[in-house]
Write a protein that holds these residues in place. Structure first.
Motif, short mmCIF file in Angstrom:
data_model
loop_
_atom_site.label_atom_id
_atom_site.label_comp_id
_atom_site.label_asym_id
_atom_site.label_seq_id
_atom_site.Cartn_x
_atom_site.Cartn_y
_atom_site.Cartn_z
N ASP A 1 0.82 -1.20 0.00
CA ASP A 1 0.00 0.00 0.00
C ASP A 1 0.86 1.26 0.00
N TYR A 2 2.03 1.18 0.65
CA TYR A 2 2.92 2.34 0.77
C TYR A 2 4.36 1.91 0.58
N HIS B 1 8.20 -8.89 7.39
CA HIS B 1 8.10 -10.21 6.77
C HIS B 1 9.46 -10.62 6.22
N HIS B 2 10.22 -9.61 5.79
CA HIS B 2 11.47 -9.89 5.10
C HIS B 2 12.36 -8.65 5.13
N VAL B 3 13.66 -8.87 5.26
CA VAL B 3 14.64 -7.78 5.18
C VAL B 3 15.73 -8.23 4.22
N ILE C 1 13.09 -3.19 3.76
CA ILE C 1 12.36 -3.80 4.87
C ILE C 1 10.91 -3.95 4.43
N ASP C 2 10.45 -5.18 4.38
CA ASP C 2 9.10 -5.49 3.88
C ASP C 2 8.19 -5.79 5.06
N HIS D 1 12.49 1.41 1.62
CA HIS D 1 13.74 1.36 0.87
C HIS D 1 14.68 2.37 1.49
N LEU D 2 15.79 1.90 2.03
CA LEU D 2 16.80 2.76 2.63
C LEU D 2 18.04 2.69 1.75
#
Length: 119
Positions: A35-36, A67-69, A80-81, A88-89
């Motif tokens: 969503d974002y 959930h996932h990195v 980072i999900d 997104h970094l």
């Protein structure tokens, strides 16, 4: 927590830890991925890791875990999900190279999460 609340909290954490170029993009209508999307820039690989750790720590305190990195080993882009929110970094050079803002230019940018007006 609702996706908008996760996005708001994450953006504020990133701002508190001096991330730059923070952009919150609402992508609900253009992809099923999330969503974002939140995009931001770190000043160094150490700063990138600090931002990643702090976002995960603070959101975990709110009952939200990723959930996932991905990308810890690369040192220039970490994803980072959180399911409905993907962060997104980047280091600046990597952000410029991939130019996700251009890729997701049809997304609606959400303002007002960060009060200092720098983004």
């Amino acid at each position: 927590m609702q996706p908008i609340e996760i996005a708001k909290m994450a953006a504020r954490v990133l701002d508190d830890k001096k991330a730059t170029g923070i952009r919150v993009l609402e992508v609900t209508d253009i992809t099923v991925l999330a969503d974002y999307f939140i995009l931001c820039t770190a000043t160094s690989s150490t700063h990138l890791k600090t931002l990643t750790d702090e976002v995960q720590f603070r959101l975990k305190g709110g009952g939200v875990t990723p959930h996932h990195v991905e990308g810890h080993m690369s040192g220039n882009w970490i994803l980072i999900d959180f399911g409905s929110v993907v962060i997104h970094l980047f280091l600046q050079e990597t952000r410029d190279f991939y130019d996700l803002e251009r890729l997701w230019r049809d997304a609606k940018e959400i303002d007002g999460f960060i009060d200092d007006g720098k983004d």
